[in-house]
Design a protein around this motif. Structure first.
Motif, PDB file in Angstrom:
ATOM      1  N   TYR A  88      17.894  63.426 -12.049  1.00 58.39           N
ATOM      2  CA  TYR A  88      17.792  62.123 -12.635  1.00 58.39           C
ATOM      3  C   TYR A  88      19.100  61.265 -13.183  1.00 58.39           C
ATOM      4  O   TYR A  88      19.852  61.342 -13.960  1.00 58.39           O
ATOM      5  CB  TYR A  88      16.962  61.791 -13.420  1.00 58.39           C
ATOM      6  N   TYR A 104      19.702  57.541 -15.492  1.00 54.75           N
ATOM      7  CA  TYR A 104      19.557  56.416 -16.236  1.00 54.75           C
ATOM      8  C   TYR A 104      20.516  55.114 -16.781  1.00 54.75           C
ATOM      9  O   TYR A 104      20.985  55.661 -16.935  1.00 54.75           O
ATOM     10  CB  TYR A 104      18.149  57.198 -17.425  1.00 54.75           C
ATOM     11  N   PHE A 148      14.917  54.443 -15.098  1.00 63.45           N
ATOM     12  CA  PHE A 148      15.746  55.152 -14.016  1.00 63.45           C
ATOM     13  C   PHE A 148      16.235  54.273 -13.232  1.00 63.45           C
ATOM     14  O   PHE A 148      16.279  52.547 -12.708  1.00 63.45           O
ATOM     15  CB  PHE A 148      13.775  55.090 -13.751  1.00 63.45           C
ATOM     16  N   TYR A 189      16.734  59.338  -8.306  1.00 59.60           N
ATOM     17  CA  TYR A 189      16.485  61.279  -8.301  1.00 59.60           C
ATOM     18  C   TYR A 189      16.176  62.259  -7.518  1.00 59.60           C
ATOM     19  O   TYR A 189      16.749  61.294  -6.295  1.00 59.60           O
ATOM     20  CB  TYR A 189      15.042  60.989  -8.426  1.00 59.60           C
ATOM     21  N   GLN A 218      12.757  67.456 -19.295  1.00 57.76           N
ATOM     22  CA  GLN A 218      14.323  66.846 -18.106  1.00 57.76           C
ATOM     23  C   GLN A 218      15.473  66.904 -20.107  1.00 57.76           C
ATOM     24  O   GLN A 218      14.924  66.830 -20.328  1.00 57.76           O
ATOM     25  CB  GLN A 218      14.043  65.628 -18.213  1.00 57.76           C
ATOM     26  N   ALA A 235       6.164  60.515 -17.496  1.00 62.07           N
ATOM     27  CA  ALA A 235       6.542  60.929 -15.785  1.00 62.07           C
ATOM     28  C   ALA A 235       5.893  60.510 -15.562  1.00 62.07           C
ATOM     29  O   ALA A 235       4.241  60.338 -15.654  1.00 62.07           O
ATOM     30  CB  ALA A 235       6.092  62.662 -16.456  1.00 62.07           C
ATOM     31  N   GLY A 295       4.833  59.605 -11.272  1.00 65.55           N
ATOM     32  CA  GLY A 295       4.544  59.918  -9.709  1.00 65.55           C
ATOM     33  C   GLY A 295       5.180  61.129  -9.538  1.00 65.55           C
ATOM     34  O   GLY A 295       5.564  62.073 -10.183  1.00 65.55           O
ATOM     35  N   ASN A 296       5.424  61.430  -8.730  1.00 63.17           N
ATOM     36  CA  ASN A 296       5.578  62.953  -7.769  1.00 63.17           C
ATOM     37  C   ASN A 296       7.025  63.644  -8.035  1.00 63.17           C
ATOM     38  O   ASN A 296       6.980  64.611  -8.380  1.00 63.17           O
ATOM     39  CB  ASN A 296       5.454  62.982  -6.455  1.00 63.17           C
ATOM     40  N   THR A 297       8.216  62.188  -8.648  1.00 61.72           N
ATOM     41  CA  THR A 297       9.257  62.900  -8.893  1.00 61.72           C
ATOM     42  C   THR A 297       9.304  63.003 -10.317  1.00 61.72           C
ATOM     43  O   THR A 297      10.601  63.587 -10.829  1.00 61.72           O
ATOM     44  CB  THR A 297      10.147  61.773  -9.082  1.00 61.72           C
ATOM     45  N   ASP A 298       8.760  62.812 -11.548  1.00 60.44           N
ATOM     46  CA  ASP A 298       8.667  62.961 -12.841  1.00 60.44           C
ATOM     47  C   ASP A 298       9.687  61.930 -13.184  1.00 60.44           C
ATOM     48  O   ASP A 298       9.804  61.960 -14.393  1.00 60.44           O
ATOM     49  CB  ASP A 298       8.640  64.416 -13.479  1.00 60.44           C
ATOM     50  N   LYS A 299       9.583  60.472 -12.593  1.00 60.04           N
ATOM     51  CA  LYS A 299      10.431  59.960 -13.466  1.00 60.04           C
ATOM     52  C   LYS A 299      10.291  59.350 -14.876  1.00 60.04           C
ATOM     53  O   LYS A 299       8.752  59.225 -14.667  1.00 60.04           O
ATOM     54  CB  LYS A 299      10.839  58.878 -12.172  1.00 60.04           C
TER      55      LYS A 299
END
Lengths: 117, 113
Positions: free
Chosen positions: A33, A35, A45, A48, A106, B94, B96-100
């Motif tokens: 990721y 940011y 963000f 990804y 993360q 976190a 969505g599916n991307t865990d952003k």
């Protein structure tokens, strides 16, 4: 073991120049990721990566921003024609890929402080 | 849309006093919640996380947090603050599916001796 590393740690550039920021994730981490941390916007963000593909680019602020990842490892964030509003700390994070419903934390690098003059 | 709110921008406590940092989230599904700490000039370090199960989670450096679904909160606590705890604290969810990670705006903690 080694953590996430980023280079350079500081970058000063003139408005209009292109810059490249590098991220080396933790070995074995397939998720990566980017940011951005700025005074006005906080932590936000950008993009990804799952392996070498980027299924979520929704945070990139403009088409001047792009990123790639090669070999499932190193990633480069490129900012073209930099503007003063691009000044910020750019943070990279990596994690293991989600396994079903289980997510992993993360791990963040120290960041690259970008100053556009 | 997912969001995280940290209502306190700046908190000052005396060393040895107890601490509670507030965090409220907005998320449709079961949230994955995190607290990170950032010392001056440093990157983000994970303090603790909540994925499921026991709603009281223990973290590093003597911190704990309690997930309260009914209040959409995930407040961070420490019974006795040390001068070295002075830093900025971020709550995140976190998404969505991307865990952003969606971050709150942070709370800056100042500790007086």
């Amino acid at each position: 073991g080694a953590g996430v590393s980023q280079s350079p740690s500081n970058k000063v550039t003139e408005k209009g120049k292109d810059v490249e920021l590098r991220c080396d994730p933790i070995s074995g981490h397939t998720a990566l990721y980017w940011y951005r941390q700025s005074l006005g916007q906080g932590l936000e963000f950008l993009i990804y990566f799952q392996g070498n593909s980027a299924p979520d680019k929704s945070g990139l602020p403009s088409d001047r921003f792009s990123a790639e990842r090669t070999g499932g490892s190193v990633s480069t964030l490129t900012i073209q024609r930099t503007q003063q509003e691009d000044s910020a700390v750019y943070l990279c994070a990596s994690s293991l890929e989600r396994s079903g419903a289980f997510s992993y934390e993360q791990y963040f690098g120290p960041g690259t402080r970008l100053t556009v003059t | 849309a997912q969001s995280v709110t940290q209502p306190d921008i700046h908190i000052t406590v005396s060393e040895g006093a107890s601490l509670e940092l507030r965090c409220n989230y907005s998320y449709g599904a079961t949230p994955y919640l995190f607290w990170y700490v950032q010392s001056p000039g440093q990157g983000l370090q994970l303090l603790l996380k909540y994925f499921s199960g026991d709603t009281l989670v223990q973290g590093i450096k003597g911190f704990e947090a309690e997930f309260k679904r009914s209040q959409s909160s995930f407040n961070l606590r420490k019974p006795s603050v040390h001068w070295s705890d002075a830093a900025e604290y971020f709550c995140a969810v976190a998404a969505g599916n991307t865990d952003k990670l969606i971050f709150g705006t942070g709370t800056r903690l100042q500790v007086f001796p």
